[in-house]
Design a protein around this motif. Structure first.
Motif, PDB file in Angstrom:
ATOM      1  N   THR A 243       0.833  -1.196   0.000  1.00  0.00           N
ATOM      2  CA  THR A 243       0.000   0.000   0.000  1.00  0.00           C
ATOM      3  C   THR A 243       0.872   1.252   0.000  1.00  0.00           C
ATOM      4  O   THR A 243       1.821   1.349   0.782  1.00  0.00           O
ATOM      5  CB  THR A 243      -0.909   0.020   1.249  1.00  0.00           C
ATOM      6  OG1 THR A 243      -1.752  -1.126   1.239  1.00  0.00           O
ATOM      7  CG2 THR A 243      -1.775   1.274   1.266  1.00  0.00           C
ATOM      8  N   ALA A 244       0.533   2.187  -0.860  1.00  0.00           N
ATOM      9  CA  ALA A 244       1.206   3.488  -0.847  1.00  0.00           C
ATOM     10  C   ALA A 244       0.726   4.270   0.370  1.00  0.00           C
ATOM     11  O   ALA A 244      -0.477   4.349   0.637  1.00  0.00           O
ATOM     12  CB  ALA A 244       0.886   4.258  -2.127  1.00  0.00           C
ATOM     13  N   VAL A 245       1.658   4.842   1.127  1.00  0.00           N
ATOM     14  CA  VAL A 245       1.307   5.563   2.342  1.00  0.00           C
ATOM     15  C   VAL A 245       1.784   7.012   2.269  1.00  0.00           C
ATOM     16  O   VAL A 245       2.713   7.351   1.540  1.00  0.00           O
ATOM     17  CB  VAL A 245       1.893   4.879   3.595  1.00  0.00           C
ATOM     18  CG1 VAL A 245       1.282   3.509   3.800  1.00  0.00           C
ATOM     19  CG2 VAL A 245       3.407   4.787   3.513  1.00  0.00           C
ATOM     20  N   SER A 246       1.114   7.846   3.044  1.00  0.00           N
ATOM     21  CA  SER A 246       1.461   9.256   3.110  1.00  0.00           C
ATOM     22  C   SER A 246       2.846   9.421   3.724  1.00  0.00           C
ATOM     23  O   SER A 246       3.119   8.913   4.807  1.00  0.00           O
ATOM     24  CB  SER A 246       0.416  10.000   3.941  1.00  0.00           C
ATOM     25  OG  SER A 246       0.737  11.359   4.049  1.00  0.00           O
ATOM     26  N   SER A 247       3.733  10.122   3.044  1.00  0.00           N
ATOM     27  CA  SER A 247       5.099  10.314   3.513  1.00  0.00           C
ATOM     28  C   SER A 247       5.656  11.590   2.902  1.00  0.00           C
ATOM     29  O   SER A 247       5.157  12.080   1.886  1.00  0.00           O
ATOM     30  CB  SER A 247       5.975   9.125   3.112  1.00  0.00           C
ATOM     31  OG  SER A 247       5.952   8.943   1.706  1.00  0.00           O
ATOM     32  N   GLU A 248       6.701  12.131   3.510  1.00  0.00           N
ATOM     33  CA  GLU A 248       7.270  13.379   3.014  1.00  0.00           C
ATOM     34  C   GLU A 248       7.820  13.240   1.596  1.00  0.00           C
ATOM     35  O   GLU A 248       7.726  14.160   0.792  1.00  0.00           O
ATOM     36  CB  GLU A 248       8.363  13.865   3.965  1.00  0.00           C
ATOM     37  CG  GLU A 248       7.831  14.383   5.292  1.00  0.00           C
ATOM     38  CD  GLU A 248       8.910  15.035   6.129  1.00  0.00           C
ATOM     39  OE1 GLU A 248      10.061  15.134   5.639  1.00  0.00           O
ATOM     40  OE2 GLU A 248       8.615  15.457   7.261  1.00  0.00           O
ATOM     41  N   ASN A 249       8.413  12.071   1.291  1.00  0.00           N
ATOM     42  CA  ASN A 249       8.989  11.907  -0.046  1.00  0.00           C
ATOM     43  C   ASN A 249       7.973  11.406  -1.077  1.00  0.00           C
ATOM     44  O   ASN A 249       8.297  11.287  -2.259  1.00  0.00           O
ATOM     45  CB  ASN A 249      10.193  10.964  -0.016  1.00  0.00           C
ATOM     46  CG  ASN A 249       9.838   9.564   0.455  1.00  0.00           C
ATOM     47  OD1 ASN A 249       8.683   9.162   0.462  1.00  0.00           O
ATOM     48  ND2 ASN A 249      10.844   8.814   0.858  1.00  0.00           N
ATOM     49  N   LYS A 250       6.740  11.107  -0.621  1.00  0.00           N
ATOM     50  CA  LYS A 250       5.655  10.673  -1.499  1.00  0.00           C
ATOM     51  C   LYS A 250       6.030   9.438  -2.306  1.00  0.00           C
ATOM     52  O   LYS A 250       5.558   9.251  -3.422  1.00  0.00           O
ATOM     53  CB  LYS A 250       5.235  11.815  -2.433  1.00  0.00           C
ATOM     54  CG  LYS A 250       4.741  13.056  -1.707  1.00  0.00           C
ATOM     55  CD  LYS A 250       4.291  14.130  -2.661  1.00  0.00           C
ATOM     56  CE  LYS A 250       3.792  15.360  -1.895  1.00  0.00           C
ATOM     57  NZ  LYS A 250       3.332  16.426  -2.818  1.00  0.00           N
ATOM     58  N   SER A 251       6.835   8.573  -1.707  1.00  0.00           N
ATOM     59  CA  SER A 251       7.390   7.446  -2.459  1.00  0.00           C
ATOM     60  C   SER A 251       7.487   6.162  -1.648  1.00  0.00           C
ATOM     61  O   SER A 251       8.288   5.289  -1.975  1.00  0.00           O
ATOM     62  CB  SER A 251       8.794   7.815  -2.977  1.00  0.00           C
ATOM     63  OG  SER A 251       8.752   8.950  -3.810  1.00  0.00           O
ATOM     64  N   VAL A 252       6.693   6.026  -0.579  1.00  0.00           N
ATOM     65  CA  VAL A 252       6.824   4.867   0.305  1.00  0.00           C
ATOM     66  C   VAL A 252       5.687   3.879   0.096  1.00  0.00           C
ATOM     67  O   VAL A 252       4.516   4.258   0.067  1.00  0.00           O
ATOM     68  CB  VAL A 252       6.875   5.304   1.790  1.00  0.00           C
ATOM     69  CG1 VAL A 252       6.847   4.083   2.713  1.00  0.00           C
ATOM     70  CG2 VAL A 252       8.123   6.128   2.050  1.00  0.00           C
ATOM     71  N   VAL A 253       6.052   2.610  -0.029  1.00  0.00           N
ATOM     72  CA  VAL A 253       5.100   1.499  -0.067  1.00  0.00           C
ATOM     73  C   VAL A 253       5.285   0.689   1.207  1.00  0.00           C
ATOM     74  O   VAL A 253       6.403   0.293   1.543  1.00  0.00           O
ATOM     75  CB  VAL A 253       5.332   0.591  -1.291  1.00  0.00           C
ATOM     76  CG1 VAL A 253       4.387  -0.608  -1.263  1.00  0.00           C
ATOM     77  CG2 VAL A 253       5.157   1.381  -2.584  1.00  0.00           C
ATOM     78  N   TRP A 254       4.191   0.449   1.916  1.00  0.00           N
ATOM     79  CA  TRP A 254       4.232  -0.342   3.149  1.00  0.00           C
ATOM     80  C   TRP A 254       3.796  -1.758   2.829  1.00  0.00           C
ATOM     81  O   TRP A 254       2.832  -1.974   2.083  1.00  0.00           O
ATOM     82  CB  TRP A 254       3.308   0.265   4.200  1.00  0.00           C
ATOM     83  CG  TRP A 254       3.521  -0.282   5.575  1.00  0.00           C
ATOM     84  CD1 TRP A 254       2.756  -1.180   6.237  1.00  0.00           C
ATOM     85  CD2 TRP A 254       4.596   0.053   6.462  1.00  0.00           C
ATOM     86  NE1 TRP A 254       3.275  -1.434   7.482  1.00  0.00           N
ATOM     87  CE2 TRP A 254       4.408  -0.687   7.639  1.00  0.00           C
ATOM     88  CE3 TRP A 254       5.700   0.909   6.356  1.00  0.00           C
ATOM     89  CZ2 TRP A 254       5.286  -0.604   8.721  1.00  0.00           C
ATOM     90  CZ3 TRP A 254       6.574   0.991   7.437  1.00  0.00           C
ATOM     91  CH2 TRP A 254       6.352   0.240   8.597  1.00  0.00           C
ATOM     92  N   THR A 255       4.496  -2.747   3.387  1.00  0.00           N
ATOM     93  CA  THR A 255       4.188  -4.143   3.110  1.00  0.00           C
ATOM     94  C   THR A 255       4.693  -4.983   4.279  1.00  0.00           C
ATOM     95  O   THR A 255       4.999  -4.460   5.346  1.00  0.00           O
ATOM     96  CB  THR A 255       4.824  -4.575   1.768  1.00  0.00           C
ATOM     97  OG1 THR A 255       4.418  -5.912   1.444  1.00  0.00           O
ATOM     98  CG2 THR A 255       6.333  -4.485   1.805  1.00  0.00           C
ATOM     99  N   ALA A 256       4.763  -6.284   4.087  1.00  0.00           N
ATOM    100  CA  ALA A 256       5.275  -7.178   5.133  1.00  0.00           C
ATOM    101  C   ALA A 256       6.783  -7.304   5.019  1.00  0.00           C
ATOM    102  O   ALA A 256       7.363  -7.124   3.939  1.00  0.00           O
ATOM    103  CB  ALA A 256       4.621  -8.554   5.014  1.00  0.00           C
TER     104      ALA A 256
END
Length: 220
Positions: free
Chosen positions: A105-118
């Motif tokens: 899932t794409a998540v809100s972050s300062e660099n607008k480039s983070v995917v959260w996963t396992a």
């Protein structure tokens, strides 16, 4: 990653990985006050406006649960390209010469480039290595990538997973490159909010692309 290669990738089997540390029954207490980072709609717009335009409200039962409850599973009925479903996608990676899939899932972050996963979707765990050929495809459906593809430039996990293989720390993240048109991930698909130090007993809605039977990994 061709369409055929994506369709033929295998689900990552945790039991076959290097995670082997026994877990205790205790749950660690929060280490600070509850906090939240708000979601962000594609292009930096209002999440509430995007939600009202892209989703249908859930019905609420007399006992306060949003339908369905207490557990069920179903395919998302709204087009995957609509926010917030657009933030969910499939993860593809290679490990020991075999192609695997996960959800992310794409998540809100300062660099607008983070995917959260396992964690096991970025690293073998238990002293293993990081995966290679890592790519995120938001709103994936039946082999198609309607919102583009994002390759990883950095993969992250916790020491509890990478060194000890503890399932309590089976958390991972990727920092992805811009897409082929130079766009940042969150600007394109939006970003889910993040919350931490909240109580575990919650009513959860969990999105992903299950691939083990009876599913086939092609639908959200």
């Amino acid at each position: 990653w061709t369409k055929q290669r994506m369709e033929n990738a295998k689900p990552a089997q945790i039991s076959a990985r290097k995670a082997s540390v026994a877990e205790s029954a205790s749950t660690p207490a929060p280490q600070g006050p509850p906090e939240r980072i708000a979601p962000v709609a594609p292009g930096g717009g209002s999440p509430s406006a995007a939600l009202s335009a892209g989703t249908q409200p859930a019905a609420t039962t007399s006992n306060g649960y949003s339908y369905p409850y207490p557990f069920t599973r179903y395919e998302v009925f709204t087009p995957y390209t609509k926010f917030p479903y657009s933030t969910n996608g499939k993860v593809f990676f290679t490990d020991d010469g075999t192609n695997f899939v996960c959800s992310g899932t794409a998540v809100s972050s300062e660099n607008k480039s983070v995917v959260w996963t396992a964690g096991h979707c970025v690293h073998d765990g238990g002293g293993g290595t990081y995966h290679t050929n890592w790519m995120f495809v938001p709103a994936y459906k039946d082999g198609n990538a309607p919102l583009g593809r994002w390759t990883a430039r950095e993969l992250w996990t916790l020491n509890g997973w990478s060194i000890n293989g503890s399932f309590k720390y089976d958390l991972g993240a990727a920092v992805v490159n811009r897409d082929s048109l130079g766009r940042l991930l969150v600007n394109r698909v939006g970003g889910e909010g993040i919350a931490w130090n909240h109580p575990y007993p919650q009513h959860w809605t969990d999105f992903g692309y299950p691939q083990a039977s009876p599913f086939n990994g092609n639908r959200q």
